[in-house]
Design a protein around this motif. Sequence first.
Motif, PDB file in Angstrom:
ATOM      1  N   TYR A   1       0.844  -1.193   0.000  1.00  0.00           N
ATOM      2  CA  TYR A   1       0.000   0.000   0.000  1.00  0.00           C
ATOM      3  C   TYR A   1       0.885   1.251   0.000  1.00  0.00           C
ATOM      4  CZ  TYR A   1      -3.382  -3.453   1.567  1.00  0.00           C
ATOM      5  OH  TYR A   1      -4.190  -4.561   1.650  1.00  0.00           O
ATOM      6  N   MET A   2       0.367   2.343  -0.563  1.00  0.00           N
ATOM      7  CA  MET A   2       1.046   3.627  -0.423  1.00  0.00           C
ATOM      8  C   MET A   2       0.291   4.402   0.650  1.00  0.00           C
ATOM      9  SD  MET A   2       2.175   6.441  -3.303  1.00  0.00           S
ATOM     10  CE  MET A   2       3.242   5.414  -4.291  1.00  0.00           C
ATOM     11  N   VAL A   3       1.016   4.903   1.642  1.00  0.00           N
ATOM     12  CA  VAL A   3       0.350   5.552   2.783  1.00  0.00           C
ATOM     13  C   VAL A   3       0.768   7.010   2.971  1.00  0.00           C
ATOM     14  CG1 VAL A   3      -0.094   3.407   4.031  1.00  0.00           C
ATOM     15  CG2 VAL A   3       2.089   4.610   4.401  1.00  0.00           C
ATOM     16  N   ALA A   4       1.784   7.454   2.239  1.00  0.00           N
ATOM     17  CA  ALA A   4       2.213   8.857   2.336  1.00  0.00           C
ATOM     18  C   ALA A   4       2.648   9.333   0.968  1.00  0.00           C
ATOM     19  CB  ALA A   4       3.368   9.005   3.334  1.00  0.00           C
ATOM     20  N   GLY A   5       2.568  10.641   0.803  1.00  0.00           N
ATOM     21  CA  GLY A   5       2.950  11.257  -0.463  1.00  0.00           C
ATOM     22  C   GLY A   5       2.201  12.568  -0.595  1.00  0.00           C
ATOM     23  N   VAL A   6       2.591  13.330  -1.592  1.00  0.00           N
ATOM     24  CA  VAL A   6       2.027  14.672  -1.722  1.00  0.00           C
ATOM     25  C   VAL A   6       0.511  14.669  -1.828  1.00  0.00           C
ATOM     26  CG1 VAL A   6       2.423  14.707  -4.228  1.00  0.00           C
ATOM     27  CG2 VAL A   6       2.324  16.864  -2.962  1.00  0.00           C
ATOM     28  N   SER A   7      -0.062  13.660  -2.480  1.00  0.00           N
ATOM     29  CA  SER A   7      -1.523  13.627  -2.641  1.00  0.00           C
ATOM     30  C   SER A   7      -2.213  12.844  -1.535  1.00  0.00           C
ATOM     31  CB  SER A   7      -1.879  13.012  -3.998  1.00  0.00           C
ATOM     32  OG  SER A   7      -1.430  11.678  -4.050  1.00  0.00           O
ATOM     33  N   LEU A   8      -1.450  12.207  -0.670  1.00  0.00           N
ATOM     34  CA  LEU A   8      -2.038  11.324   0.337  1.00  0.00           C
ATOM     35  C   LEU A   8      -1.939  11.835   1.764  1.00  0.00           C
ATOM     36  CD1 LEU A   8      -0.743   7.830  -0.863  1.00  0.00           C
ATOM     37  CD2 LEU A   8      -3.046   8.721  -1.075  1.00  0.00           C
ATOM     38  N   SER A   9      -0.908  12.668   2.022  1.00  0.00           N
ATOM     39  CA  SER A   9      -0.714  13.048   3.424  1.00  0.00           C
ATOM     40  C   SER A   9      -0.342  14.525   3.566  1.00  0.00           C
ATOM     41  CB  SER A   9       0.332  12.149   4.075  1.00  0.00           C
ATOM     42  OG  SER A   9       1.490  12.019   3.261  1.00  0.00           O
ATOM     43  N   HIS A  10       0.842  14.928   3.132  1.00  0.00           N
ATOM     44  CA  HIS A  10       1.288  16.317   3.288  1.00  0.00           C
ATOM     45  C   HIS A  10       2.206  16.663   2.120  1.00  0.00           C
ATOM     46  CE1 HIS A  10       3.507  19.769   4.938  1.00  0.00           C
ATOM     47  NE2 HIS A  10       2.468  19.950   5.731  1.00  0.00           N
ATOM     48  N   PRO A  11       2.177  17.929   1.652  1.00  0.00           N
ATOM     49  CA  PRO A  11       3.019  18.303   0.508  1.00  0.00           C
ATOM     50  C   PRO A  11       4.509  18.039   0.719  1.00  0.00           C
ATOM     51  CG  PRO A  11       1.466  20.061   1.016  1.00  0.00           C
ATOM     52  CD  PRO A  11       1.302  19.035   2.086  1.00  0.00           C
ATOM     53  N   PHE A  12       4.960  17.991   1.965  1.00  0.00           N
ATOM     54  CA  PHE A  12       6.379  17.718   2.227  1.00  0.00           C
ATOM     55  C   PHE A  12       6.725  16.234   2.095  1.00  0.00           C
ATOM     56  CE2 PHE A  12       7.245  21.522   5.334  1.00  0.00           C
ATOM     57  CZ  PHE A  12       7.134  22.402   4.263  1.00  0.00           C
ATOM     58  N   ASP A  13       5.725  15.375   2.186  1.00  0.00           N
ATOM     59  CA  ASP A  13       6.002  13.938   2.290  1.00  0.00           C
ATOM     60  C   ASP A  13       6.406  13.306   0.960  1.00  0.00           C
ATOM     61  OD1 ASP A  13       5.377  13.894   4.977  1.00  0.00           O
ATOM     62  OD2 ASP A  13       3.286  13.323   4.641  1.00  0.00           O
TER      63      ASP A  13
ATOM     64  N   ALA B   1       6.840   9.674  -1.051  1.00  0.00           N
ATOM     65  CA  ALA B   1       6.035   8.451  -1.022  1.00  0.00           C
ATOM     66  C   ALA B   1       6.545   7.508   0.070  1.00  0.00           C
ATOM     67  CB  ALA B   1       6.094   7.759  -2.381  1.00  0.00           C
ATOM     68  N   ALA B   2       5.607   6.921   0.788  1.00  0.00           N
ATOM     69  CA  ALA B   2       5.960   5.873   1.750  1.00  0.00           C
ATOM     70  C   ALA B   2       4.988   4.718   1.553  1.00  0.00           C
ATOM     71  CB  ALA B   2       5.881   6.392   3.185  1.00  0.00           C
ATOM     72  N   TYR B   3       5.464   3.517   1.835  1.00  0.00           N
ATOM     73  CA  TYR B   3       4.725   2.296   1.497  1.00  0.00           C
ATOM     74  C   TYR B   3       4.568   1.429   2.740  1.00  0.00           C
ATOM     75  CZ  TYR B   3       6.729   3.975  -2.853  1.00  0.00           C
ATOM     76  OH  TYR B   3       7.120   4.787  -3.889  1.00  0.00           O
ATOM     77  N   LEU B   4       3.448   0.747   2.785  1.00  0.00           N
ATOM     78  CA  LEU B   4       3.181  -0.182   3.882  1.00  0.00           C
ATOM     79  C   LEU B   4       3.167  -1.600   3.333  1.00  0.00           C
ATOM     80  CD1 LEU B   4       2.013  -0.308   6.969  1.00  0.00           C
ATOM     81  CD2 LEU B   4      -0.134  -0.799   5.801  1.00  0.00           C
ATOM     82  N   ILE B   5       3.914  -2.465   3.966  1.00  0.00           N
ATOM     83  CA  ILE B   5       3.912  -3.878   3.596  1.00  0.00           C
ATOM     84  C   ILE B   5       3.149  -4.655   4.664  1.00  0.00           C
ATOM     85  CG2 ILE B   5       5.354  -5.945   3.362  1.00  0.00           C
ATOM     86  CD1 ILE B   5       7.518  -4.156   2.145  1.00  0.00           C
ATOM     87  N   GLU B   6       2.193  -5.438   4.191  1.00  0.00           N
ATOM     88  CA  GLU B   6       1.448  -6.319   5.105  1.00  0.00           C
ATOM     89  C   GLU B   6       2.169  -7.662   5.141  1.00  0.00           C
ATOM     90  OE1 GLU B   6      -2.303  -7.432   3.492  1.00  0.00           O
ATOM     91  OE2 GLU B   6      -3.069  -8.198   5.397  1.00  0.00           O
ATOM     92  N   GLY B   7       3.001  -7.827   6.148  1.00  0.00           N
ATOM     93  CA  GLY B   7       3.729  -9.082   6.285  1.00  0.00           C
ATOM     94  C   GLY B   7       2.895 -10.107   7.042  1.00  0.00           C
ATOM     95  N   GLU B   8       3.397 -11.316   7.124  1.00  0.00           N
ATOM     96  CA  GLU B   8       2.633 -12.358   7.817  1.00  0.00           C
ATOM     97  C   GLU B   8       2.689 -12.200   9.328  1.00  0.00           C
ATOM     98  OE1 GLU B   8       3.679 -16.233   6.337  1.00  0.00           O
ATOM     99  OE2 GLU B   8       2.878 -15.757   4.351  1.00  0.00           O
ATOM    100  N   THR B   9       3.740 -11.514   9.811  1.00  0.00           N
ATOM    101  CA  THR B   9       3.862 -11.369  11.271  1.00  0.00           C
ATOM    102  C   THR B   9       3.901  -9.914  11.704  1.00  0.00           C
ATOM    103  OG1 THR B   9       6.257 -11.527  11.090  1.00  0.00           O
ATOM    104  CG2 THR B   9       5.065 -13.572  11.545  1.00  0.00           C
TER     105      THR B   9
ATOM    106  N   ARG C   1      -4.690   3.463   9.350  1.00  0.00           N
ATOM    107  CA  ARG C   1      -5.906   2.974  10.028  1.00  0.00           C
ATOM    108  C   ARG C   1      -7.060   2.814   9.039  1.00  0.00           C
ATOM    109  NH1 ARG C   1      -4.985   2.606  15.315  1.00  0.00           N
ATOM    110  NH2 ARG C   1      -3.736   4.168  16.391  1.00  0.00           N
ATOM    111  N   SER C   2      -7.193   3.776   8.108  1.00  0.00           N
ATOM    112  CA  SER C   2      -8.339   3.716   7.190  1.00  0.00           C
ATOM    113  C   SER C   2      -8.218   2.539   6.212  1.00  0.00           C
ATOM    114  CB  SER C   2      -8.504   5.042   6.435  1.00  0.00           C
ATOM    115  OG  SER C   2      -7.464   5.202   5.511  1.00  0.00           O
ATOM    116  N   LEU C   3      -7.012   2.006   6.066  1.00  0.00           N
ATOM    117  CA  LEU C   3      -6.844   0.804   5.242  1.00  0.00           C
ATOM    118  C   LEU C   3      -7.164  -0.466   6.030  1.00  0.00           C
ATOM    119  CD1 LEU C   3      -3.507   1.795   3.457  1.00  0.00           C
ATOM    120  CD2 LEU C   3      -5.694   1.393   2.308  1.00  0.00           C
ATOM    121  N   GLY C   4      -7.449  -0.277   7.316  1.00  0.00           N
ATOM    122  CA  GLY C   4      -7.822  -1.414   8.152  1.00  0.00           C
ATOM    123  C   GLY C   4      -6.663  -1.998   8.941  1.00  0.00           C
ATOM    124  N   PHE C   5      -5.553  -1.270   8.986  1.00  0.00           N
ATOM    125  CA  PHE C   5      -4.381  -1.776   9.711  1.00  0.00           C
ATOM    126  C   PHE C   5      -4.149  -0.979  10.994  1.00  0.00           C
ATOM    127  CE2 PHE C   5      -3.340  -2.705   5.190  1.00  0.00           C
ATOM    128  CZ  PHE C   5      -3.365  -4.088   5.290  1.00  0.00           C
TER     129      PHE C   5
END
Length: 240
Positions: A8-20, A22-30, A51-55
């Motif tokens: 998932y992408m969780v940060a970036g100019v269009s997702l969080s703040h103009p300074f950010d 891109a940041a990515y979330l990996i759903e690992g098994e543990t 949180r809004s992605l359900g994590f």
Amino acid sequence: MKLMNHLYMVAGVSLSHPFDAAAYLIEGETGLYLLDCGTPNGFTQIVENIRSLGFAPEEIRCIYGTHGHYDHVGAAALFRQKYSCCLMIHEEDAWQVESGDPVRTTGELLYGNPFPACNVYGYLKDGEQIKFGNRISMSVIHTPGHTRGSVCFALDCDGYQFLVAGDTIWGGFSEQIGSDAKQWMDSLDKLTAMHFDGFSFGHVGANVIADADRRIMDAKRQFGVYYNPWFKVMKEDFRY
Ligand SMILES: [Fe+2]
């Protein structure tokens, strides 16, 4: 937003703040893992996005940083304080993150903000393989040039080869942050010798760029743009 299964992408100019970046979330098994984590300015929104992605951000085990800049790992200290996760980054960029160096981290230099110093748990090494379960894994590619400790992450998401390029592609060149043109060209040679099905880089919208090999080759050919972003208006075929 979801990029593909378990990624998932969780940060970036269009997702969080103009300074950010891109940041990515990996759903690992543990547990959950972040590839970069944005700035303190975007922290609240990034957590909300997770949180809004359900994590649950409490499940974040570790942040893997592409390099030691404010827009990529400036929020690492906040994540660490609040969720007890660790930060892994290449050794060459670790000192600036641990000291909060105002120029090398670009905190004061580009954003007018102090960089919250963050303890580095361990160093990422070229060729290191990290497994997040049976379906998603990544290898670390040391790609110095933008900074000395820049790395890219080559993810294998259920057989789909996805490159997280950080600022190694389309980043800015400055001697103040330790950029090195020869190293950077060598790093771009390294990337164009590999195959990727898709890629993404630090300062791009929330999407997967699907014609990866051709577009990474384009990025190498237009290396001059990295010295001066205004060059791009001079080139009719310029594209990110
Ligand atoms: Fe950067």
